[in-house]
Design an enzyme around this catalytic site. Structure first.
Site, mmCIF file in Angstrom:
data_model
loop_
_atom_site.group_PDB
_atom_site.id
_atom_site.type_symbol
_atom_site.label_atom_id
_atom_site.label_comp_id
_atom_site.label_asym_id
_atom_site.label_seq_id
_atom_site.Cartn_x
_atom_site.Cartn_y
_atom_site.Cartn_z
ATOM 1 N N GLU A 198 -19.707 5.897 10.075
ATOM 2 C CA GLU A 198 -21.058 4.817 10.306
ATOM 3 C C GLU A 198 -20.596 3.387 10.215
ATOM 4 O OE1 GLU A 198 -22.756 5.117 6.050
ATOM 5 O OE2 GLU A 198 -23.541 7.457 7.209
ATOM 6 N N ASN A 199 -20.022 3.071 9.850
ATOM 7 C CA ASN A 199 -18.656 1.790 9.874
ATOM 8 C C ASN A 199 -18.178 1.349 11.875
ATOM 9 O OD1 ASN A 199 -18.757 1.288 7.167
ATOM 10 N ND2 ASN A 199 -16.311 2.027 6.994
ATOM 11 N N GLN A 233 -6.532 -13.680 5.947
ATOM 12 C CA GLN A 233 -7.540 -12.690 5.931
ATOM 13 C C GLN A 233 -8.253 -13.008 4.260
ATOM 14 O OE1 GLN A 233 -7.000 -8.051 5.031
ATOM 15 N NE2 GLN A 233 -5.788 -8.436 6.168
ATOM 16 N N SER A 258 -2.640 -14.918 4.128
ATOM 17 C CA SER A 258 -3.656 -13.388 2.719
ATOM 18 C C SER A 258 -3.981 -14.353 1.150
ATOM 19 C CB SER A 258 -3.756 -12.698 3.194
ATOM 20 O OG SER A 258 -4.462 -11.934 2.427
ATOM 21 N N TYR A 264 0.985 -1.262 0.444
ATOM 22 C CA TYR A 264 0.791 -0.286 -0.100
ATOM 23 C C TYR A 264 0.919 1.168 -0.317
ATOM 24 C CZ TYR A 264 -3.775 -3.184 1.949
ATOM 25 O OH TYR A 264 -4.356 -4.383 1.873
#
Length: 265
Positions: free
Chosen positions: A230-231, A151, A129, A41
């Site tokens: 919200e999550n 994952q 993962s 990332y």
């Protein structure tokens, strides 16, 4: 050793720099204590800067990262894990995953590297993962240390029942990435109907469904501060057994993250 919090904050595609720094800081201030990143990332340093922007002690956070697919030889895995640890500004990485069992992945090199990284105190826990069930079984068999988490993409449109059962059976966490299917869940009638009952969004219902399952930990990614909150609020939604059964009955098998070299292709 930091405590694992089931609802994590994903940082995929949060650009290195202010977007990631402020996103991580806001998530932590909202209540998240589990932050997920990866070498691929290119934002580990920004995740660290985001943590620094808060008043929360690093020891109270659970920070996970992943080895890139070209860093899976023994020497590369052990060297780059140390670089990631330093970029993240932690004494040890709470959880280090093999991001994908492709390219330079070799069970005879990669898995001993993970064991040695635990023994050397560079990482606290081992994660895998995107492994197929057979690859997962082989890795669990070969590793000296337990697998803490696997994952994979998991959401109501790709329910991963076999891998969820495997997680319960082998006592590790299934960490669910893309847990709202990049908001494709918003187009599913069942999820919309259940969401209306709870004065919630389909995305929140998807997270609540995942949280209703044994050994499942969703890690939604959001840049928008409102979505982050919200999550987090999805933790308060108590789905009924009937609602869970209705979601369980969705038989869609829609994979968001898919490419030719993926292990299942």
């Amino acid at each position: 050793m930091s405590t694992f919090d089931r609802l994590g904050y994903g940082t995929y595609k949060l650009a290195d720099g202010e977007e990631c720094v402020s996103g991580v800081a806001h998530a932590i201030e909202t209540g998240y204590r589990h932050v997920d990143t990866a070498q691929g990332y290119d934002n580990e340093a920004s995740v660290s800067a985001g943590i620094d922007r808060t008043d929360v002690d690093r020891d109270d956070l659970f920070v996970a990262t992943k080895l890139s697919t070209d860093n899976l030889s023994y020497d590369d895995a052990t060297a780059t894990a140390r670089v990631s640890r330093d970029r993240l500004g932690v004494d040890s990485i709470d959880l280090l995953y093999v991001h994908w069992p492709i390219n330079s992945y070799d069970p005879e090199e990669t898995l001993p590297a993970l064991d040695d990284l635990v023994d050397d105190g560079v990482i606290d826990r081992i994660g895998l993962s995107n492994f197929r069930p057979d690859q997962l079984a082989e890795a669990i068999d070969r590793l000296d240390h337990d697998v803490f988490a696997h994952q994979v993409e998991c959401h109501p449109l790709l329910q991963q029942e076999r891998l969820r059962e495997y997680a319960v059976e082998h006592d590790h966490w299934l960490v669910a990435y893309s847990p709202i299917a990049r908001n494709r869940v918003a187009d599913v009638d069942v999820l919309r109907e259940i969401a209306a009952t709870h004065d919630a969004t389909p995305a929140q219902v998807s997270l609540a469904w995942l949280l209703s399952k044994q050994r499942v930990a969703p890690i939604p990614k959001a840049a928008d501060f409102g979505h982050v909150e919200e999550n987090w609020a999805a933790r308060e939604i108590a789905l009924t057994d009937d609602e869970i059964a209705r979601i369980d009955a969705l038989d869609r098998d829609e994979r968001i993250v898919d490419f030719e070299e993926a292990p299942w292709n």
